[in-house]
Design a protein around this motif. Sequence first.
Motif, mmCIF file in Angstrom:
data_model
loop_
_atom_site.group_PDB
_atom_site.id
_atom_site.type_symbol
_atom_site.label_atom_id
_atom_site.label_comp_id
_atom_site.label_asym_id
_atom_site.label_seq_id
_atom_site.Cartn_x
_atom_site.Cartn_y
_atom_site.Cartn_z
ATOM 1 N N TYR A 107 40.074 -49.632 36.107
ATOM 2 C CA TYR A 107 40.486 -48.466 35.315
ATOM 3 C C TYR A 107 41.256 -48.922 34.093
ATOM 4 O O TYR A 107 42.069 -49.845 34.170
ATOM 5 C CB TYR A 107 41.368 -47.576 36.190
ATOM 6 N N ARG A 108 40.959 -48.281 32.949
ATOM 7 C CA ARG A 108 41.749 -48.482 31.735
ATOM 8 C C ARG A 108 42.161 -47.108 31.234
ATOM 9 O O ARG A 108 41.309 -46.233 31.053
ATOM 10 C CB ARG A 108 40.972 -49.222 30.660
ATOM 11 N N GLU A 164 43.151 -52.257 35.203
ATOM 12 C CA GLU A 164 43.721 -52.515 36.526
ATOM 13 C C GLU A 164 42.671 -52.233 37.595
ATOM 14 O O GLU A 164 41.867 -51.317 37.460
ATOM 15 C CB GLU A 164 44.991 -51.683 36.764
ATOM 16 N N THR A 165 42.659 -53.070 38.623
ATOM 17 C CA THR A 165 41.755 -52.852 39.743
ATOM 18 C C THR A 165 42.343 -51.746 40.609
ATOM 19 O O THR A 165 43.516 -51.809 40.993
ATOM 20 C CB THR A 165 41.587 -54.139 40.573
ATOM 21 N N VAL A 166 41.537 -50.708 40.864
ATOM 22 C CA VAL A 166 42.049 -49.585 41.651
ATOM 23 C C VAL A 166 41.387 -49.496 43.025
ATOM 24 O O VAL A 166 41.838 -48.766 43.888
ATOM 25 C CB VAL A 166 41.887 -48.241 40.899
ATOM 26 N N PHE A 167 40.304 -50.297 43.227
ATOM 27 C CA PHE A 167 39.619 -50.251 44.515
ATOM 28 C C PHE A 167 38.757 -51.490 44.683
ATOM 29 O O PHE A 167 38.120 -51.950 43.743
ATOM 30 C CB PHE A 167 38.737 -48.995 44.596
ATOM 31 N N HIS A 168 38.744 -52.033 45.903
ATOM 32 C CA HIS A 168 37.895 -53.179 46.241
ATOM 33 C C HIS A 168 37.239 -52.896 47.587
ATOM 34 O O HIS A 168 37.866 -52.325 48.480
ATOM 35 C CB HIS A 168 38.746 -54.458 46.318
ATOM 36 N N GLN A 185 34.737 -54.916 50.517
ATOM 37 C CA GLN A 185 33.930 -56.015 51.054
ATOM 38 C C GLN A 185 33.899 -55.831 52.561
ATOM 39 O O GLN A 185 34.890 -56.113 53.248
ATOM 40 C CB GLN A 185 34.483 -57.391 50.689
ATOM 41 N N SER A 186 32.808 -55.294 53.069
ATOM 42 C CA SER A 186 32.625 -54.908 54.474
ATOM 43 C C SER A 186 33.474 -53.685 54.841
ATOM 44 O O SER A 186 33.027 -52.812 55.556
ATOM 45 C CB SER A 186 32.916 -56.041 55.445
ATOM 46 N N VAL A 187 34.717 -53.660 54.387
ATOM 47 C CA VAL A 187 35.585 -52.499 54.588
ATOM 48 C C VAL A 187 36.270 -52.165 53.265
ATOM 49 O O VAL A 187 36.397 -53.018 52.395
ATOM 50 C CB VAL A 187 36.658 -52.750 55.691
ATOM 51 N N PRO A 188 36.711 -50.891 53.108
ATOM 52 C CA PRO A 188 37.376 -50.509 51.851
ATOM 53 C C PRO A 188 38.807 -51.041 51.758
ATOM 54 O O PRO A 188 39.522 -51.077 52.760
ATOM 55 C CB PRO A 188 37.379 -48.971 51.893
ATOM 56 N N TYR A 189 39.186 -51.445 50.567
ATOM 57 C CA TYR A 189 40.553 -51.884 50.272
ATOM 58 C C TYR A 189 41.081 -51.086 49.078
ATOM 59 O O TYR A 189 41.013 -51.563 47.943
ATOM 60 C CB TYR A 189 40.590 -53.381 49.931
ATOM 61 N N PRO A 190 41.590 -49.883 49.301
ATOM 62 C CA PRO A 190 42.170 -49.128 48.172
ATOM 63 C C PRO A 190 43.415 -49.850 47.654
ATOM 64 O O PRO A 190 44.047 -50.602 48.398
ATOM 65 C CB PRO A 190 42.553 -47.781 48.781
ATOM 66 N N THR A 191 43.745 -49.615 46.404
ATOM 67 C CA THR A 191 44.920 -50.261 45.824
ATOM 68 C C THR A 191 46.193 -49.841 46.554
ATOM 69 O O THR A 191 46.304 -48.721 47.054
ATOM 70 C CB THR A 191 45.042 -49.942 44.317
ATOM 71 N N THR A 192 47.139 -50.768 46.625
ATOM 72 C CA THR A 192 48.415 -50.476 47.287
ATOM 73 C C THR A 192 49.543 -50.371 46.260
ATOM 74 O O THR A 192 50.705 -50.234 46.630
ATOM 75 C CB THR A 192 48.758 -51.581 48.303
ATOM 76 N N VAL A 193 49.193 -50.449 44.972
ATOM 77 C CA VAL A 193 50.198 -50.348 43.908
ATOM 78 C C VAL A 193 49.652 -49.471 42.778
ATOM 79 O O VAL A 193 48.459 -49.195 42.715
ATOM 80 C CB VAL A 193 50.572 -51.742 43.327
#
Length: 93
Positions: free
Chosen positions: A27-28, A36-40, A42-50
């Motif tokens: 996201y910009r 900034e990365t807001v979501f990743h 890989q096999s399972v979701p990793y939403p941003t923690t910050v």
Amino acid sequence: VGEQALLKCSFKSSSPITESLTVDWTYRPLTGGQMETVFHYQSVPYPTTVGKFKDRISWVGNVAKGDASIAIQSPVMSDNGTFICSVKNPPDV
């Protein structure tokens, strides 16, 4: 504003979908500045923690069906900006 926003992302790959597949959402802000990365995923979701999207992004995709979509809860005008979906499925580039 106020209603869940669905950010759709679809992809096609010439390689079989494996655990190596990754999805990254960045996201910009409309005003510019740092990406900034807001979501990743890989096999399972990793939403941003910050950051401003902490606890507000949920995975609604299904990689087996070529869907890498996410949803943002309680969007506000200041969330406006550019969202980029990037899918990598090695060895397919």
